[in-house]
Write a protein that holds these residues in place. Structure first.
Motif, mmCIF file in Angstrom:
data_model
loop_
_atom_site.group_PDB
_atom_site.id
_atom_site.type_symbol
_atom_site.label_atom_id
_atom_site.label_comp_id
_atom_site.label_asym_id
_atom_site.label_seq_id
_atom_site.Cartn_x
_atom_site.Cartn_y
_atom_site.Cartn_z
ATOM 1 N N GLY A 21 -2.073 11.490 -5.474
ATOM 2 C CA GLY A 21 -3.371 11.651 -6.116
ATOM 3 C C GLY A 21 -4.538 10.881 -5.545
ATOM 4 N N HIS A 22 -4.349 10.189 -4.450
ATOM 5 C CA HIS A 22 -5.471 9.496 -3.813
ATOM 6 C C HIS A 22 -6.094 10.403 -2.757
ATOM 7 C CE1 HIS A 22 -5.089 5.580 -5.671
ATOM 8 N NE2 HIS A 22 -3.777 5.692 -5.553
ATOM 9 N N LYS A 23 -7.389 10.234 -2.534
ATOM 10 C CA LYS A 23 -8.073 11.096 -1.561
ATOM 11 C C LYS A 23 -7.784 10.704 -0.112
ATOM 12 C CE LYS A 23 -12.544 8.717 -1.400
ATOM 13 N NZ LYS A 23 -13.977 8.872 -1.581
ATOM 14 N N ASP A 24 -7.366 9.462 0.102
ATOM 15 C CA ASP A 24 -7.074 8.978 1.455
ATOM 16 C C ASP A 24 -6.282 7.687 1.313
ATOM 17 O OD1 ASP A 24 -7.094 8.568 4.263
ATOM 18 O OD2 ASP A 24 -9.138 9.323 4.435
ATOM 19 N N MET A 25 -6.116 6.969 2.428
ATOM 20 C CA MET A 25 -5.393 5.700 2.398
ATOM 21 C C MET A 25 -6.166 4.692 1.555
ATOM 22 S SD MET A 25 -4.043 5.370 6.346
ATOM 23 C CE MET A 25 -5.672 5.097 7.005
ATOM 24 N N LEU A 26 -5.433 3.942 0.755
ATOM 25 C CA LEU A 26 -5.998 2.951 -0.154
ATOM 26 C C LEU A 26 -6.001 1.578 0.526
ATOM 27 C CD1 LEU A 26 -6.942 2.700 -3.153
ATOM 28 C CD2 LEU A 26 -4.594 2.014 -3.662
ATOM 29 N N ALA A 27 -7.141 0.904 0.470
ATOM 30 C CA ALA A 27 -7.245 -0.435 1.079
ATOM 31 C C ALA A 27 -6.361 -1.432 0.341
ATOM 32 C CB ALA A 27 -8.690 -0.918 1.055
ATOM 33 N N HIS A 28 -5.798 -2.366 1.096
ATOM 34 C CA HIS A 28 -5.085 -3.498 0.505
ATOM 35 C C HIS A 28 -6.077 -4.252 -0.390
ATOM 36 C CE1 HIS A 28 -2.874 -2.738 4.231
ATOM 37 N NE2 HIS A 28 -1.859 -3.420 3.740
ATOM 38 N N GLY A 29 -5.624 -4.743 -1.528
ATOM 39 C CA GLY A 29 -6.507 -5.513 -2.401
ATOM 40 C C GLY A 29 -7.097 -6.724 -1.703
ATOM 41 N N MET A 30 -6.257 -7.436 -0.976
ATOM 42 C CA MET A 30 -6.751 -8.628 -0.279
ATOM 43 C C MET A 30 -7.731 -8.254 0.836
ATOM 44 S SD MET A 30 -5.442 -10.956 -2.015
ATOM 45 C CE MET A 30 -5.260 -12.520 -1.218
ATOM 46 N N GLN A 31 -7.567 -7.075 1.406
ATOM 47 C CA GLN A 31 -8.511 -6.583 2.421
ATOM 48 C C GLN A 31 -9.891 -6.403 1.798
ATOM 49 O OE1 GLN A 31 -7.132 -3.019 4.390
ATOM 50 N NE2 GLN A 31 -9.175 -2.411 4.969
ATOM 51 N N VAL A 32 -9.926 -5.956 0.564
ATOM 52 C CA VAL A 32 -11.196 -5.808 -0.147
ATOM 53 C C VAL A 32 -11.741 -7.196 -0.502
ATOM 54 C CG1 VAL A 32 -12.319 -4.883 -2.211
ATOM 55 C CG2 VAL A 32 -10.542 -3.540 -1.034
ATOM 56 N N LEU A 33 -10.900 -8.047 -1.048
ATOM 57 C CA LEU A 33 -11.319 -9.382 -1.463
ATOM 58 C C LEU A 33 -11.962 -10.172 -0.327
ATOM 59 C CD1 LEU A 33 -11.439 -11.771 -3.422
ATOM 60 C CD2 LEU A 33 -9.068 -12.281 -2.776
ATOM 61 N N ILE A 34 -11.399 -10.096 0.873
ATOM 62 C CA ILE A 34 -11.956 -10.901 1.975
ATOM 63 C C ILE A 34 -13.375 -10.489 2.353
ATOM 64 C CG2 ILE A 34 -9.711 -11.576 2.903
ATOM 65 C CD1 ILE A 34 -10.145 -9.518 5.161
ATOM 66 N N GLN A 35 -13.814 -9.340 1.870
ATOM 67 C CA GLN A 35 -15.192 -8.939 2.141
ATOM 68 C C GLN A 35 -16.186 -9.819 1.378
ATOM 69 O OE1 GLN A 35 -15.440 -6.764 4.684
ATOM 70 N NE2 GLN A 35 -13.209 -6.836 4.549
ATOM 71 N N SER A 36 -15.683 -10.644 0.460
ATOM 72 C CA SER A 36 -16.552 -11.576 -0.265
ATOM 73 C C SER A 36 -16.519 -12.977 0.336
ATOM 74 C CB SER A 36 -16.156 -11.629 -1.751
ATOM 75 O OG SER A 36 -14.934 -12.312 -1.938
ATOM 76 N N ALA A 37 -15.917 -13.149 1.488
ATOM 77 C CA ALA A 37 -15.813 -14.476 2.106
ATOM 78 C C ALA A 37 -17.196 -15.061 2.382
ATOM 79 C CB ALA A 37 -15.009 -14.397 3.402
ATOM 80 N N ALA A 38 -17.470 -16.212 1.793
ATOM 81 C CA ALA A 38 -18.777 -16.852 1.958
ATOM 82 C C ALA A 38 -19.091 -17.153 3.423
ATOM 83 C CB ALA A 38 -18.836 -18.141 1.143
ATOM 84 N N GLY A 39 -18.057 -17.374 4.215
ATOM 85 C CA GLY A 39 -18.254 -17.678 5.635
ATOM 86 C C GLY A 39 -18.902 -16.560 6.422
#
Length: 167
Positions: A68-86
């Motif tokens: 039921g997903h439209k494509d490959m689902l990103a890893h949760g941690m892959q999404v989280l690292i997009q908030s890295a303050a660095g």
């Protein structure tokens, strides 16, 4: 020859954009936008390799579509690292005051798929004063290209007060 290019008194500290901010220089509401990033096939593969997470939901399109997903689902941690303050200017702005990243909490709100572009920001939401240090609490928000919030959370950083280094 190096002295002719840089000057005799130059040090790497001279490369900084300006004087460091300390805990007492920060204000609630200060915003740090982070660079946007499209979640490409290459990023999916790199994160899979680095994390060792081999769930087919992250690399098998046919499997993802069959559940039921439209494509490959990103890893949760892959999404989280997009908030890295660095990825932004915060660590550079507080370079002399930053003691460390001390906490993280997040909630995954919506799925992120290959090809989605993520837009992340950190906003100072609370300043917790202590004796010689303070805790900077930042609200993390990540949205996709459609403006849908895919992650909310909170980062915590421990910073020195100016008085703790000058007195």
């Amino acid at each position: 020859m190096a002295d002719q290019v840089t000057g005799p008194d130059w040090t790497p500290a001279d490369h900084r954009p300006g004087p460091s901010l300390f805990f007492e220089d920060l204000e609630v509401g200060r915003r740090y936008g982070l660079p946007s990033r499209t979640q490409t096939d290459a990023l999916f593969a790199a994160f899979q390799l680095a994390s060792g997470d081999n769930d087919p939901i992250h690399y098998d399109r046919v499997y993802c579509q069959s559940i039921g997903h439209k494509d490959m689902l990103a890893h949760g941690m892959q999404v989280l690292i997009q908030s890295a303050a660095g990825a932004g200017t915060f660590p550079e702005e507080v370079a002399d005051a930053l003691i460390g990243f001390i906490g993280l909490e997040c909630k995954f709100m919506k799925p992120v798929y290959v090809g989605d572009t993520l837009y992340s920001e950190l906003v100072i939401s609370e300043l917790i004063e202590q004796n010689t240090t303070g805790v900077v609490v930042m609200t993390a928000t990540i949205r996709n290209q459609d403006g849908v919030t895919v992650l909310t959370g909170e980062h915590r950083y421990l910073l020195r007060k100016r008085s703790s280094v000058s007195g």
